[in-house]
Write a protein that holds these residues in place. Structure first.
Motif, PDB file in Angstrom:
ATOM      1  N   GLY A   1     -53.481 -72.010 -26.058  1.00  0.00           N
ATOM      2  CA  GLY A   1     -52.796 -73.289 -26.096  1.00  0.00           C
ATOM      3  C   GLY A   1     -51.307 -73.264 -25.930  1.00  0.00           C
ATOM      4  O   GLY A   1     -50.652 -74.248 -26.210  1.00  0.00           O
ATOM      5  N   VAL A   2     -50.732 -72.140 -25.529  1.00  0.00           N
ATOM      6  CA  VAL A   2     -49.300 -72.108 -25.264  1.00  0.00           C
ATOM      7  C   VAL A   2     -49.068 -71.393 -23.943  1.00  0.00           C
ATOM      8  O   VAL A   2     -49.925 -70.665 -23.457  1.00  0.00           O
ATOM      9  N   SER A   3     -47.879 -71.623 -23.339  1.00  0.00           N
ATOM     10  CA  SER A   3     -47.653 -71.173 -21.972  1.00  0.00           C
ATOM     11  C   SER A   3     -46.324 -70.453 -21.824  1.00  0.00           C
ATOM     12  O   SER A   3     -45.421 -70.572 -22.656  1.00  0.00           O
ATOM     13  N   HIS A   4     -46.212 -69.718 -20.710  1.00  0.00           N
ATOM     14  CA  HIS A   4     -44.999 -69.005 -20.324  1.00  0.00           C
ATOM     15  C   HIS A   4     -44.565 -69.506 -18.944  1.00  0.00           C
ATOM     16  O   HIS A   4     -45.360 -70.065 -18.198  1.00  0.00           O
ATOM     17  N   PHE A   5     -43.308 -69.278 -18.602  1.00  0.00           N
ATOM     18  CA  PHE A   5     -42.856 -69.570 -17.238  1.00  0.00           C
ATOM     19  C   PHE A   5     -43.197 -68.433 -16.286  1.00  0.00           C
ATOM     20  O   PHE A   5     -43.413 -68.639 -15.103  1.00  0.00           O
ATOM     21  N   THR A   6     -43.206 -67.198 -16.791  1.00  0.00           N
ATOM     22  CA  THR A   6     -43.515 -66.025 -15.958  1.00  0.00           C
ATOM     23  C   THR A   6     -44.441 -65.103 -16.736  1.00  0.00           C
ATOM     24  O   THR A   6     -44.443 -65.107 -17.980  1.00  0.00           O
ATOM     25  N   PRO A   7     -45.228 -64.276 -16.041  1.00  0.00           N
ATOM     26  CA  PRO A   7     -46.124 -63.343 -16.742  1.00  0.00           C
ATOM     27  C   PRO A   7     -45.374 -62.363 -17.642  1.00  0.00           C
ATOM     28  O   PRO A   7     -45.950 -61.833 -18.594  1.00  0.00           O
ATOM     29  N   SER A   8     -44.093 -62.134 -17.349  1.00  0.00           N
ATOM     30  CA  SER A   8     -43.329 -61.164 -18.126  1.00  0.00           C
ATOM     31  C   SER A   8     -42.719 -61.749 -19.399  1.00  0.00           C
ATOM     32  O   SER A   8     -42.106 -61.016 -20.177  1.00  0.00           O
ATOM     33  N   SER A   9     -42.872 -63.058 -19.616  1.00  0.00           N
ATOM     34  CA  SER A   9     -42.315 -63.667 -20.825  1.00  0.00           C
ATOM     35  C   SER A   9     -42.924 -63.031 -22.064  1.00  0.00           C
ATOM     36  O   SER A   9     -44.136 -62.844 -22.154  1.00  0.00           O
ATOM     37  N   SER A  10     -42.075 -62.695 -23.029  1.00  0.00           N
ATOM     38  CA  SER A  10     -42.559 -62.004 -24.221  1.00  0.00           C
ATOM     39  C   SER A  10     -43.168 -62.950 -25.241  1.00  0.00           C
ATOM     40  O   SER A  10     -43.935 -62.526 -26.103  1.00  0.00           O
ATOM     41  N   SER A  11     -42.825 -64.224 -25.170  1.00  0.00           N
ATOM     42  CA  SER A  11     -43.353 -65.187 -26.129  1.00  0.00           C
ATOM     43  C   SER A  11     -43.477 -66.547 -25.460  1.00  0.00           C
ATOM     44  O   SER A  11     -42.845 -66.801 -24.432  1.00  0.00           O
ATOM     45  N   PRO A  12     -44.276 -67.465 -26.015  1.00  0.00           N
ATOM     46  CA  PRO A  12     -44.445 -68.792 -25.408  1.00  0.00           C
ATOM     47  C   PRO A  12     -43.130 -69.553 -25.332  1.00  0.00           C
ATOM     48  O   PRO A  12     -42.213 -69.338 -26.112  1.00  0.00           O
ATOM     49  N   ILE A  13     -43.051 -70.462 -24.388  1.00  0.00           N
ATOM     50  CA  ILE A  13     -41.862 -71.278 -24.171  1.00  0.00           C
ATOM     51  C   ILE A  13     -42.269 -72.747 -24.285  1.00  0.00           C
ATOM     52  O   ILE A  13     -43.272 -73.175 -23.706  1.00  0.00           O
ATOM     53  N   PHE A  14     -41.474 -73.506 -25.028  1.00  0.00           N
ATOM     54  CA  PHE A  14     -41.850 -74.890 -25.333  1.00  0.00           C
ATOM     55  C   PHE A  14     -42.037 -75.730 -24.069  1.00  0.00           C
ATOM     56  O   PHE A  14     -43.078 -76.382 -23.895  1.00  0.00           O
ATOM     57  N   LEU A  15     -41.031 -75.760 -23.177  1.00  0.00           N
ATOM     58  CA  LEU A  15     -41.164 -76.596 -21.980  1.00  0.00           C
ATOM     59  C   LEU A  15     -42.330 -76.149 -21.112  1.00  0.00           C
ATOM     60  O   LEU A  15     -43.061 -76.976 -20.554  1.00  0.00           O
ATOM     61  N   ALA A  16     -42.512 -74.842 -20.968  1.00  0.00           N
ATOM     62  CA  ALA A  16     -43.638 -74.345 -20.177  1.00  0.00           C
ATOM     63  C   ALA A  16     -44.957 -74.813 -20.771  1.00  0.00           C
ATOM     64  O   ALA A  16     -45.901 -75.156 -20.045  1.00  0.00           O
ATOM     65  N   SER A  17     -45.027 -74.853 -22.096  1.00  0.00           N
ATOM     66  CA  SER A  17     -46.243 -75.314 -22.751  1.00  0.00           C
ATOM     67  C   SER A  17     -46.481 -76.798 -22.509  1.00  0.00           C
ATOM     68  O   SER A  17     -47.620 -77.233 -22.286  1.00  0.00           O
ATOM     69  N   CYS A  18     -45.397 -77.598 -22.540  1.00  0.00           N
ATOM     70  CA  CYS A  18     -45.526 -79.030 -22.220  1.00  0.00           C
ATOM     71  C   CYS A  18     -46.016 -79.217 -20.791  1.00  0.00           C
ATOM     72  O   CYS A  18     -46.911 -80.026 -20.523  1.00  0.00           O
TER      73      CYS A  18
ATOM     74  N   LYS B   1     -34.555 -84.064 -23.127  1.00  0.00           N
ATOM     75  CA  LYS B   1     -35.562 -83.559 -22.187  1.00  0.00           C
ATOM     76  C   LYS B   1     -36.730 -82.942 -22.946  1.00  0.00           C
ATOM     77  O   LYS B   1     -37.901 -83.214 -22.638  1.00  0.00           O
ATOM     78  N   PHE B   2     -36.438 -82.104 -23.941  1.00  0.00           N
ATOM     79  CA  PHE B   2     -37.512 -81.512 -24.731  1.00  0.00           C
ATOM     80  C   PHE B   2     -38.348 -82.599 -25.409  1.00  0.00           C
ATOM     81  O   PHE B   2     -39.581 -82.507 -25.472  1.00  0.00           O
ATOM     82  N   THR B   3     -37.677 -83.631 -25.922  1.00  0.00           N
ATOM     83  CA  THR B   3     -38.379 -84.703 -26.624  1.00  0.00           C
ATOM     84  C   THR B   3     -39.235 -85.518 -25.667  1.00  0.00           C
ATOM     85  O   THR B   3     -40.382 -85.875 -25.985  1.00  0.00           O
ATOM     86  N   PHE B   4     -38.698 -85.803 -24.492  1.00  0.00           N
ATOM     87  CA  PHE B   4     -39.433 -86.545 -23.452  1.00  0.00           C
ATOM     88  C   PHE B   4     -40.749 -85.836 -23.125  1.00  0.00           C
ATOM     89  O   PHE B   4     -41.827 -86.444 -23.115  1.00  0.00           O
ATOM     90  N   PHE B   5     -40.669 -84.530 -22.864  1.00  0.00           N
ATOM     91  CA  PHE B   5     -41.875 -83.796 -22.475  1.00  0.00           C
ATOM     92  C   PHE B   5     -42.757 -83.476 -23.681  1.00  0.00           C
ATOM     93  O   PHE B   5     -43.993 -83.433 -23.556  1.00  0.00           O
ATOM     94  N   GLY B   6     -42.141 -83.272 -24.844  1.00  0.00           N
ATOM     95  CA  GLY B   6     -42.943 -83.028 -26.033  1.00  0.00           C
ATOM     96  C   GLY B   6     -43.813 -84.219 -26.399  1.00  0.00           C
ATOM     97  O   GLY B   6     -45.006 -84.079 -26.698  1.00  0.00           O
ATOM     98  N   LEU B   7     -43.232 -85.413 -26.354  1.00  0.00           N
ATOM     99  CA  LEU B   7     -44.001 -86.627 -26.645  1.00  0.00           C
ATOM    100  C   LEU B   7     -45.099 -86.833 -25.613  1.00  0.00           C
ATOM    101  O   LEU B   7     -46.233 -87.207 -25.954  1.00  0.00           O
ATOM    102  N   GLY B   8     -44.763 -86.598 -24.340  1.00  0.00           N
ATOM    103  CA  GLY B   8     -45.763 -86.765 -23.285  1.00  0.00           C
ATOM    104  C   GLY B   8     -46.929 -85.799 -23.443  1.00  0.00           C
ATOM    105  O   GLY B   8     -48.096 -86.167 -23.235  1.00  0.00           O
ATOM    106  N   ALA B   9     -46.619 -84.545 -23.798  1.00  0.00           N
ATOM    107  CA  ALA B   9     -47.675 -83.560 -23.971  1.00  0.00           C
ATOM    108  C   ALA B   9     -48.575 -83.917 -25.155  1.00  0.00           C
ATOM    109  O   ALA B   9     -49.808 -83.806 -25.073  1.00  0.00           O
TER     110      ALA B   9
END
Length: 275
Positions: A3-20, A81-89
């Motif tokens: 249930g969480v996402s990365h921008f690239t396969p090399s990302s070490s941990s999930p990223i909020f915007l990528a998850s949205c 921006k984070f809030t806009f996409f967080g609410l939408g997700a």
């Protein structure tokens, strides 16, 4: 983790915007229902964990005010921006934020909307229109959720201001459009879909079509550097589709333009299916 996402396969941990973006992409392709209840719960928990209880903003712990300039893509821009996409997700999952959007309270004050809009840097409408888009979305969301007419009053004030500042020659917004019409077109895109959503008429439809068509590059796309650009292509194509549905004006040219954009995008497709 589920249930969480990365921008690239090399990302070490999930990223909020990528998850949205991951949620919204799955929603677009009707893929959220394929997630297990545990995966949905994990994604929702992760998204909600980023909301600030004091102001209601969604924050990314990787980012601090010190990381950002005072102008341009500043702290307000980033957190909105984070809030806009967080609410939408969250809404894609049928969920609501845990905390109220207290940061909006200043905009409920009398005569607050117009001075704020006047104070934006309208020489760069592509940038500043994002702030207006975020604010409009928050106000519309709260009006629909609560029925509080104070939000409707502010929505009307915002779009009344836009009506009064729209350039009659182009149908866009912003200063010095003769120098940077592309910037103005990209900024205007952020307003038009709200006009459609609210059922509010848009002025200068023919001028909008004229000046959007004029920006198409020989390759069929809209980046002057060639090869297209995700934001610019989306903005122009969406404008032509929407306004082409309102009028018979220049219909043959709009259809030819959209066909050229389609073929150019197909030529940009990579072997993995991306573009």
């Amino acid at each position: 983790k589920a249930g969480v996402s990365h921008f690239t396969p090399s990302s070490s941990s999930p990223i909020f915007l990528a998850s949205c973006y991951g949620v919204l992409a799955r929603r677009l392709f009707n893929q959220l229902e394929s997630l297990s209840p545990a995966e949905k719960s994990e994604w929702i928990r992760y998204l909600k964990s980023h909301q600030n209880a004091e102001e209601g903003l969604f924050l990314d712990p990787r980012l601090t005010k010190e990381d950002l300039p005072e102008k341009g893509h500043n702290w307000q821009y980033a957190t909105w921006k984070f809030t806009f996409f967080g609410l939408g997700a969250l809404e894609a999952f049928g969920e609501q934020a845990d905390y109220p959007l207290k940061f909006l309270e200043r905009f409920l004050e009398e005569n607050e909307i117009a001075p704020w809009l006047d104070g934006l840097h309208w020489r760069n409408p592509w940038l500043e229109s994002n702030r207006v888009m975020y604010l409009a979305s928050f106000l519309i969301r709260l009006w629909e959720k609560t029925g509080d007419t104070r939000y409707k009053t502010k929505i009307d004030a915002l779009f009344d201001w836009l009506d009064s500042h729209q350039n009659p020659e182009t149908g866009f917004w912003g200063e010095d459009q003769h120098r940077d019409l592309l910037n103005a077109m990209a900024g205007a895109f952020h307003f038009y879909f709200y006009y459609f959503y609210l059922g509010r008429p848009v002025n200068y439809v023919n001028q909008i079509i004229d000046h959007t068509l004029a920006l198409q590059e020989p390759d069929g796309l809209y980046d002057p550097r060639g090869g297209g650009g995700a934001c610019l292509d989306l903005d122009a194509i969406d404008i032509l589709v929407k306004f082409g549905s309102l009028t018979d004006y220049r219909q043959d040219e709009i259809k030819a333009s959209l066909r050229n954009s389609f073929l150019a995008n197909i030529q940009n497709q990579n072997p993995d299916g991306g573009f």
